[in-house]
Design a protein around this motif. Structure first.
Motif, PDB file in Angstrom:
ATOM      1  N   GLU A   1      33.612  -6.514  22.522  1.00 50.71           N
ATOM      2  CA  GLU A   1      32.177  -6.613  22.285  1.00 50.71           C
ATOM      3  C   GLU A   1      31.941  -6.781  20.786  1.00 50.71           C
ATOM      4  OE1 GLU A   1      28.692  -3.429  22.606  1.00 50.71           O
ATOM      5  OE2 GLU A   1      29.480  -3.990  24.593  1.00 50.71           O
ATOM      6  N   SER A   2      30.993  -7.636  20.442  1.00 52.17           N
ATOM      7  CA  SER A   2      30.625  -7.818  19.040  1.00 52.17           C
ATOM      8  C   SER A   2      29.122  -8.063  18.958  1.00 52.17           C
ATOM      9  CB  SER A   2      31.425  -8.954  18.401  1.00 52.17           C
ATOM     10  OG  SER A   2      31.280 -10.147  19.133  1.00 52.17           O
ATOM     11  N   LYS A   3      28.617  -8.119  17.726  1.00 53.87           N
ATOM     12  CA  LYS A   3      27.172  -8.237  17.501  1.00 53.87           C
ATOM     13  C   LYS A   3      26.841  -9.532  16.774  1.00 53.87           C
ATOM     14  CE  LYS A   3      26.222  -4.112  19.096  1.00 53.87           C
ATOM     15  NZ  LYS A   3      25.463  -3.915  20.298  1.00 53.87           N
ATOM     16  N   GLY A   4      25.586  -9.946  16.909  1.00 50.90           N
ATOM     17  CA  GLY A   4      25.107 -11.127  16.220  1.00 50.90           C
ATOM     18  C   GLY A   4      23.589 -11.135  16.189  1.00 50.90           C
ATOM     19  N   THR A   5      23.056 -12.168  15.560  1.00 46.59           N
ATOM     20  CA  THR A   5      21.615 -12.356  15.459  1.00 46.59           C
ATOM     21  C   THR A   5      21.284 -13.818  15.714  1.00 46.59           C
ATOM     22  OG1 THR A   5      21.483 -10.617  13.793  1.00 46.59           O
ATOM     23  CG2 THR A   5      19.609 -12.100  13.955  1.00 46.59           C
ATOM     24  N   ALA A   6      20.269 -14.056  16.531  1.00 44.80           N
ATOM     25  CA  ALA A   6      19.795 -15.417  16.779  1.00 44.80           C
ATOM     26  C   ALA A   6      18.340 -15.511  16.324  1.00 44.80           C
ATOM     27  CB  ALA A   6      19.893 -15.765  18.258  1.00 44.80           C
ATOM     28  N   THR A   7      18.049 -16.567  15.565  1.00 39.76           N
ATOM     29  CA  THR A   7      16.681 -16.831  15.148  1.00 39.76           C
ATOM     30  C   THR A   7      16.251 -18.151  15.764  1.00 39.76           C
ATOM     31  OG1 THR A   7      17.067 -15.662  13.080  1.00 39.76           O
ATOM     32  CG2 THR A   7      15.134 -17.102  13.178  1.00 39.76           C
ATOM     33  N   TYR A   8      15.153 -18.106  16.526  1.00 41.11           N
ATOM     34  CA  TYR A   8      14.626 -19.281  17.217  1.00 41.11           C
ATOM     35  C   TYR A   8      13.329 -19.723  16.551  1.00 41.11           C
ATOM     36  CZ  TYR A   8      17.754 -18.003  21.042  1.00 41.11           C
ATOM     37  OH  TYR A   8      18.848 -17.707  21.790  1.00 41.11           O
ATOM     38  N   LYS A   9      13.165 -21.048  16.433  1.00 40.84           N
ATOM     39  CA  LYS A   9      11.951 -21.596  15.816  1.00 40.84           C
ATOM     40  C   LYS A   9      11.669 -22.969  16.416  1.00 40.84           C
ATOM     41  CE  LYS A   9      10.023 -22.720  11.325  1.00 40.84           C
ATOM     42  NZ  LYS A   9      10.295 -22.877   9.906  1.00 40.84           N
ATOM     43  N   MET A  10      10.397 -23.207  16.802  1.00 39.08           N
ATOM     44  CA  MET A  10       9.994 -24.540  17.274  1.00 39.08           C
ATOM     45  C   MET A  10       9.786 -25.426  16.058  1.00 39.08           C
ATOM     46  SD  MET A  10      10.094 -24.826  20.529  1.00 39.08           S
ATOM     47  CE  MET A  10       9.256 -26.315  20.980  1.00 39.08           C
ATOM     48  N   GLU A  11      10.399 -26.613  16.092  1.00 36.50           N
ATOM     49  CA  GLU A  11      10.309 -27.539  14.970  1.00 36.50           C
ATOM     50  C   GLU A  11      10.179 -28.961  15.485  1.00 36.50           C
ATOM     51  OE1 GLU A  11      12.566 -26.350  11.291  1.00 36.50           O
ATOM     52  OE2 GLU A  11      13.913 -25.535  12.826  1.00 36.50           O
ATOM     53  N   LEU A  12      10.159 -29.888  14.562  1.00 34.98           N
ATOM     54  CA  LEU A  12      10.129 -31.319  14.863  1.00 34.98           C
ATOM     55  C   LEU A  12       8.966 -31.669  15.791  1.00 34.98           C
ATOM     56  CD1 LEU A  12      13.986 -31.673  15.286  1.00 34.98           C
ATOM     57  CD2 LEU A  12      12.631 -32.269  13.278  1.00 34.98           C
ATOM     58  N   GLY A  13       7.776 -31.303  15.330  1.00 35.55           N
ATOM     59  CA  GLY A  13       6.568 -31.623  16.080  1.00 35.55           C
ATOM     60  C   GLY A  13       6.373 -30.780  17.323  1.00 35.55           C
ATOM     61  N   GLY A  14       7.055 -29.636  17.398  1.00 37.25           N
ATOM     62  CA  GLY A  14       6.939 -28.771  18.570  1.00 37.25           C
ATOM     63  C   GLY A  14       7.751 -29.240  19.761  1.00 37.25           C
TER      64      GLY A  14
ATOM     65  N   ASP B   1      33.768 -21.480  39.225  1.00 36.10           N
ATOM     66  CA  ASP B   1      33.301 -21.077  37.899  1.00 36.10           C
ATOM     67  C   ASP B   1      33.874 -19.713  37.534  1.00 36.10           C
ATOM     68  OD1 ASP B   1      31.731 -23.348  37.623  1.00 36.10           O
ATOM     69  OD2 ASP B   1      29.966 -22.394  38.490  1.00 36.10           O
ATOM     70  N   ALA B   2      34.414 -19.621  36.309  1.00 32.24           N
ATOM     71  CA  ALA B   2      34.941 -18.358  35.806  1.00 32.24           C
ATOM     72  C   ALA B   2      34.176 -17.998  34.536  1.00 32.24           C
ATOM     73  CB  ALA B   2      36.427 -18.487  35.503  1.00 32.24           C
ATOM     74  N   GLU B   3      33.703 -16.749  34.462  1.00 30.14           N
ATOM     75  CA  GLU B   3      32.961 -16.320  33.276  1.00 30.14           C
ATOM     76  C   GLU B   3      33.875 -16.301  32.064  1.00 30.14           C
ATOM     77  OE1 GLU B   3      30.746 -12.389  31.558  1.00 30.14           O
ATOM     78  OE2 GLU B   3      30.371 -12.875  33.669  1.00 30.14           O
ATOM     79  N   MET B   4      33.424 -16.946  30.985  1.00 30.44           N
ATOM     80  CA  MET B   4      34.189 -16.964  29.736  1.00 30.44           C
ATOM     81  C   MET B   4      33.690 -15.862  28.804  1.00 30.44           C
ATOM     82  SD  MET B   4      34.394 -21.071  29.237  1.00 30.44           S
ATOM     83  CE  MET B   4      35.451 -21.001  27.809  1.00 30.44           C
ATOM     84  N   PHE B   5      32.377 -15.786  28.628  1.00 25.67           N
ATOM     85  CA  PHE B   5      31.763 -14.710  27.847  1.00 25.67           C
ATOM     86  C   PHE B   5      30.272 -14.693  28.109  1.00 25.67           C
ATOM     87  CE2 PHE B   5      31.550 -18.302  24.992  1.00 25.67           C
ATOM     88  CZ  PHE B   5      30.404 -18.143  24.245  1.00 25.67           C
ATOM     89  N   SER B   6      29.623 -13.626  27.650  1.00 22.62           N
ATOM     90  CA  SER B   6      28.174 -13.507  27.848  1.00 22.62           C
ATOM     91  C   SER B   6      27.539 -12.894  26.608  1.00 22.62           C
ATOM     92  CB  SER B   6      27.868 -12.656  29.085  1.00 22.62           C
ATOM     93  OG  SER B   6      28.276 -11.316  28.879  1.00 22.62           O
ATOM     94  N   ILE B   7      26.239 -13.115  26.499  1.00 20.79           N
ATOM     95  CA  ILE B   7      25.470 -12.558  25.388  1.00 20.79           C
ATOM     96  C   ILE B   7      24.165 -11.994  25.951  1.00 20.79           C
ATOM     97  CG2 ILE B   7      24.361 -12.985  23.158  1.00 20.79           C
ATOM     98  CD1 ILE B   7      26.139 -15.497  22.875  1.00 20.79           C
ATOM     99  N   THR B   8      23.885 -10.742  25.615  1.00 23.22           N
ATOM    100  CA  THR B   8      22.599 -10.145  25.940  1.00 23.22           C
ATOM    101  C   THR B   8      21.762 -10.163  24.670  1.00 23.22           C
ATOM    102  OG1 THR B   8      23.543  -8.747  27.658  1.00 23.22           O
ATOM    103  CG2 THR B   8      21.405  -8.070  26.757  1.00 23.22           C
ATOM    104  N   TYR B   9      20.558 -10.716  24.780  1.00 20.43           N
ATOM    105  CA  TYR B   9      19.641 -10.831  23.650  1.00 20.43           C
ATOM    106  C   TYR B   9      18.473  -9.876  23.837  1.00 20.43           C
ATOM    107  CZ  TYR B   9      21.887 -15.332  22.598  1.00 20.43           C
ATOM    108  OH  TYR B   9      22.775 -16.333  22.290  1.00 20.43           O
ATOM    109  N   LYS B  10      18.126  -9.160  22.765  1.00 18.27           N
ATOM    110  CA  LYS B  10      16.946  -8.295  22.750  1.00 18.27           C
ATOM    111  C   LYS B  10      16.083  -8.727  21.565  1.00 18.27           C
ATOM    112  CE  LYS B  10      18.130  -4.952  25.760  1.00 18.27           C
ATOM    113  NZ  LYS B  10      17.343  -4.593  26.891  1.00 18.27           N
ATOM    114  N   ARG B  11      14.818  -9.027  21.850  1.00 20.60           N
ATOM    115  CA  ARG B  11      13.915  -9.474  20.780  1.00 20.60           C
ATOM    116  C   ARG B  11      13.719  -8.336  19.777  1.00 20.60           C
ATOM    117  NH1 ARG B  11       9.940 -13.626  21.050  1.00 20.60           N
ATOM    118  NH2 ARG B  11      10.052 -13.520  23.319  1.00 20.60           N
ATOM    119  N   ARG B  12      13.848  -8.675  18.514  1.00 19.24           N
ATOM    120  CA  ARG B  12      13.629  -7.701  17.440  1.00 19.24           C
ATOM    121  C   ARG B  12      12.129  -7.509  17.280  1.00 19.24           C
ATOM    122  NH1 ARG B  12      16.980  -8.762  12.057  1.00 19.24           N
ATOM    123  NH2 ARG B  12      18.719  -8.409  13.485  1.00 19.24           N
ATOM    124  N   LYS B  13      11.686  -6.270  17.211  1.00 17.76           N
ATOM    125  CA  LYS B  13      10.247  -5.940  17.083  1.00 17.76           C
ATOM    126  C   LYS B  13       9.862  -5.813  15.627  1.00 17.76           C
ATOM    127  CE  LYS B  13       9.604  -5.433  21.524  1.00 17.76           C
ATOM    128  NZ  LYS B  13       8.656  -5.934  22.381  1.00 17.76           N
TER     129      LYS B  13
END
Length: 176
Positions: free
Chosen positions: A53-66, A164-176
């Motif tokens: 198990e490891s940690k990360g951060t994802a930042t999402y943004k709408m761009e290019l005219g939405g 299909d065999a699971e390779m890996f998974s990521i659970t995302y929780k929105r930062r408040k």
């Protein structure tokens, strides 16, 4: 004179192309893009690959005219720094979501497309990208939207039994 005629023809065709392009209406974001826009923000990620198990951060943004949701992912996988970038959109002609993913562990992108289930809670994407050996491989990815602040993404590859065999998974929780 022949040289002048060819130059004039090329110039005339260029103007026709430019004006025809300008006359077309630019695409506008639709309901499918609004669904992607709802993901905007910073999300904390927990990556699971087998027992690791490891940690990360994802930042999402709408761009290019939405029209495109961009992803900036920073994290670690098995102690190694991992960086990824994604573009997710909607192809109105195919009526499918589309995605392009590139990262610091591969020299080729993963290109995928897919749809939501009838309840709108699970997005299933299929595509192709580099496998662990560097050769092209088929992938399936599912994102389960548990609520507006939690999603679970899983990547599958072909298993030894052809399923299909699971390779890996990521659970995302929105930062408040």
């Amino acid at each position: 004179m022949l040289k002048f005629s060819r130059s004039f023809l090329v110039l005339a065709l260029s103007f026709v192309f430019v004006f025809a392009t300008l006359a077309q209406e630019a695409p506008k974001p639709g309901a499918e893009h609004q669904r992607l826009k709802a993901l905007e923000g910073t999300w904390d990620a927990t990556i699971k690959a087998g027992p690791n198990e490891s940690k990360g951060t994802a930042t999402y943004k709408m761009e290019l005219g939405g029209l495109w949701l961009t992803t900036d992912f920073q994290g670690e996988i098995e102690g190694a720094k991992f960086t990824g970038r994604g573009f997710d959109g909607y192809d109105a002609q195919k009526k499918k979501y589309v995605g392009i993913w590139v990262d610091s562990m591969a020299t080729l992108p993963v290109i995928s497309e897919g749809t939501f289930d009838k309840d709108g809670k699970v997005l299933t994407m299929v595509g192709e990208g580099p496998g662990p050996d560097g050769k092209p491989m088929k992938y399936k990815m599912t994102t389960v939207y548990k609520d507006k602040d939690t999603m679970h993404w899983t990547m599958f590859g072909p298993g030894a039994d052809g399923k299909d065999a699971e390779m890996f998974s990521i659970t995302y929780k929105r930062r408040k």
